[in-house]
Design a protein around this motif. Sequence first.
Motif, PDB file in Angstrom:
ATOM      1  N   GLY A   1       0.786  -1.232   0.000  1.00  0.00           N
ATOM      2  CA  GLY A   1       0.000   0.000   0.000  1.00  0.00           C
ATOM      3  C   GLY A   1       0.811   1.270   0.000  1.00  0.00           C
ATOM      4  O   GLY A   1       0.298   2.335   0.330  1.00  0.00           O
TER       5      GLY A   1
ATOM      6  N   ASP B   1       3.833   6.221  -2.840  1.00  0.00           N
ATOM      7  CA  ASP B   1       4.938   7.104  -3.209  1.00  0.00           C
ATOM      8  C   ASP B   1       5.772   7.374  -1.962  1.00  0.00           C
ATOM      9  O   ASP B   1       5.250   7.395  -0.843  1.00  0.00           O
TER      10      ASP B   1
ATOM     11  N   ILE C   1       4.557  10.970   7.690  1.00  0.00           N
ATOM     12  CA  ILE C   1       5.841  11.663   7.696  1.00  0.00           C
ATOM     13  C   ILE C   1       6.681  11.073   8.813  1.00  0.00           C
ATOM     14  O   ILE C   1       6.284  11.124   9.982  1.00  0.00           O
TER      15      ILE C   1
ATOM     16  N   THR D   1      10.250  11.496  10.643  1.00  0.00           N
ATOM     17  CA  THR D   1      11.377  12.417  10.808  1.00  0.00           C
ATOM     18  C   THR D   1      12.427  11.707  11.635  1.00  0.00           C
ATOM     19  O   THR D   1      12.133  11.224  12.734  1.00  0.00           O
TER      20      THR D   1
ATOM     21  N   ILE E   1      11.090  11.503   5.674  1.00  0.00           N
ATOM     22  CA  ILE E   1      10.591  10.604   4.632  1.00  0.00           C
ATOM     23  C   ILE E   1       9.078  10.712   4.618  1.00  0.00           C
ATOM     24  O   ILE E   1       8.411  10.435   5.617  1.00  0.00           O
ATOM     25  N   GLU E   2       8.547  11.186   3.491  1.00  0.00           N
ATOM     26  CA  GLU E   2       7.103  11.345   3.340  1.00  0.00           C
ATOM     27  C   GLU E   2       6.573  10.184   2.517  1.00  0.00           C
ATOM     28  O   GLU E   2       7.053   9.933   1.404  1.00  0.00           O
ATOM     29  N   LEU E   3       5.592   9.491   3.046  1.00  0.00           N
ATOM     30  CA  LEU E   3       5.028   8.317   2.384  1.00  0.00           C
ATOM     31  C   LEU E   3       3.570   8.579   2.049  1.00  0.00           C
ATOM     32  O   LEU E   3       2.800   9.022   2.908  1.00  0.00           O
TER      33      LEU E   3
ATOM     34  N   LEU F   1       0.278   6.664   1.379  1.00  0.00           N
ATOM     35  CA  LEU F   1      -0.204   5.318   1.699  1.00  0.00           C
ATOM     36  C   LEU F   1      -1.642   5.169   1.234  1.00  0.00           C
ATOM     37  O   LEU F   1      -2.434   6.110   1.308  1.00  0.00           O
TER      38      LEU F   1
ATOM     39  N   ASP G   1       2.530   0.655  10.938  1.00  0.00           N
ATOM     40  CA  ASP G   1       3.365   0.256   9.798  1.00  0.00           C
ATOM     41  C   ASP G   1       4.604   1.143   9.685  1.00  0.00           C
ATOM     42  O   ASP G   1       5.717   0.650   9.465  1.00  0.00           O
TER      43      ASP G   1
ATOM     44  N   GLU H   1       7.155   0.424  12.225  1.00  0.00           N
ATOM     45  CA  GLU H   1       7.904  -0.795  11.869  1.00  0.00           C
ATOM     46  C   GLU H   1       8.922  -0.506  10.758  1.00  0.00           C
ATOM     47  O   GLU H   1      10.052  -1.007  10.795  1.00  0.00           O
ATOM     48  N   MET H   2       8.519   0.321   9.774  1.00  0.00           N
ATOM     49  CA  MET H   2       9.479   0.704   8.713  1.00  0.00           C
ATOM     50  C   MET H   2      10.690   1.416   9.303  1.00  0.00           C
ATOM     51  O   MET H   2      11.833   1.173   8.892  1.00  0.00           O
TER      52      MET H   2
ATOM     53  N   ARG I   1      12.888  -1.151  11.181  1.00  0.00           N
ATOM     54  CA  ARG I   1      13.551  -2.169  10.368  1.00  0.00           C
ATOM     55  C   ARG I   1      14.423  -1.595   9.268  1.00  0.00           C
ATOM     56  O   ARG I   1      15.365  -2.259   8.821  1.00  0.00           O
ATOM     57  N   LEU I   2      14.109  -0.403   8.764  1.00  0.00           N
ATOM     58  CA  LEU I   2      14.853   0.112   7.602  1.00  0.00           C
ATOM     59  C   LEU I   2      15.269   1.569   7.715  1.00  0.00           C
ATOM     60  O   LEU I   2      16.430   1.910   7.460  1.00  0.00           O
ATOM     61  N   LEU I   3      14.328   2.434   8.066  1.00  0.00           N
ATOM     62  CA  LEU I   3      14.571   3.854   7.823  1.00  0.00           C
ATOM     63  C   LEU I   3      15.540   4.476   8.824  1.00  0.00           C
ATOM     64  O   LEU I   3      16.317   5.349   8.451  1.00  0.00           O
TER      65      LEU I   3
ATOM     66  N   ARG J   1      10.319  10.225  14.799  1.00  0.00           N
ATOM     67  CA  ARG J   1       8.921  10.488  15.173  1.00  0.00           C
ATOM     68  C   ARG J   1       8.076  10.326  13.917  1.00  0.00           C
ATOM     69  O   ARG J   1       8.543  10.525  12.795  1.00  0.00           O
TER      70      ARG J   1
END
Lengths: 84, 84
Positions: free
Chosen positions: A32, A35, B4, B6, B42-44, B46, B57, B60-61, B64-66, B75
């Motif tokens: 989901g 972008d 978002i 940060t 990082i702006e997502l 969804l 979610d 968790e991102m 695990r990654l960001l 935050r």
Amino acid sequence: MKAIATIMLRDGVLDPQGDAVRRALDHMGFAGIEDVRQGKVIELALSGNDPEQARRDVIEMCERLLANTVIESYRVEIEECGRP
Amino acid sequence: MKAIATIMLRDGVLDPQGDAVRRALDHMGFAGIEDVRQGKVIELALSGNDPEQARRDVIEMCERLLANTVIESYRVEIEECGRP
């Protein structure tokens, strides 16, 4: 007083970092995600007391140094921490 | 829905980018800058409709990654654009 300048690539400007993050999240199984855009945030601790002056100063910092306004846009937030 | 994340270096972790920005601003004549920290945002975009699920979610991102949670904190903000 704290100021936060958030600087993002403008819409339409290619964002390879954001694309790489999106692909990595896809591969990790996150669904989901339409972008991803990656930008930078600059937090400034300021000694002044006037939030409007601080906002004007940080906008000038963005225009002159922090952002490349040809390809980047910015937004400025002022937080008056710890003041009544 | 927009999320978002940060991500900033934790307090106490050396931030050479932030220091470089502070020095540059000093040299340009901006006064009253006590500290500068630089991080990433990082702006997502969804597709889901549940802001609480989106927040879980994105956390968790980040875990695990960001973010590198050893030296970085994060935050998460969720914006439900265009919804009443």
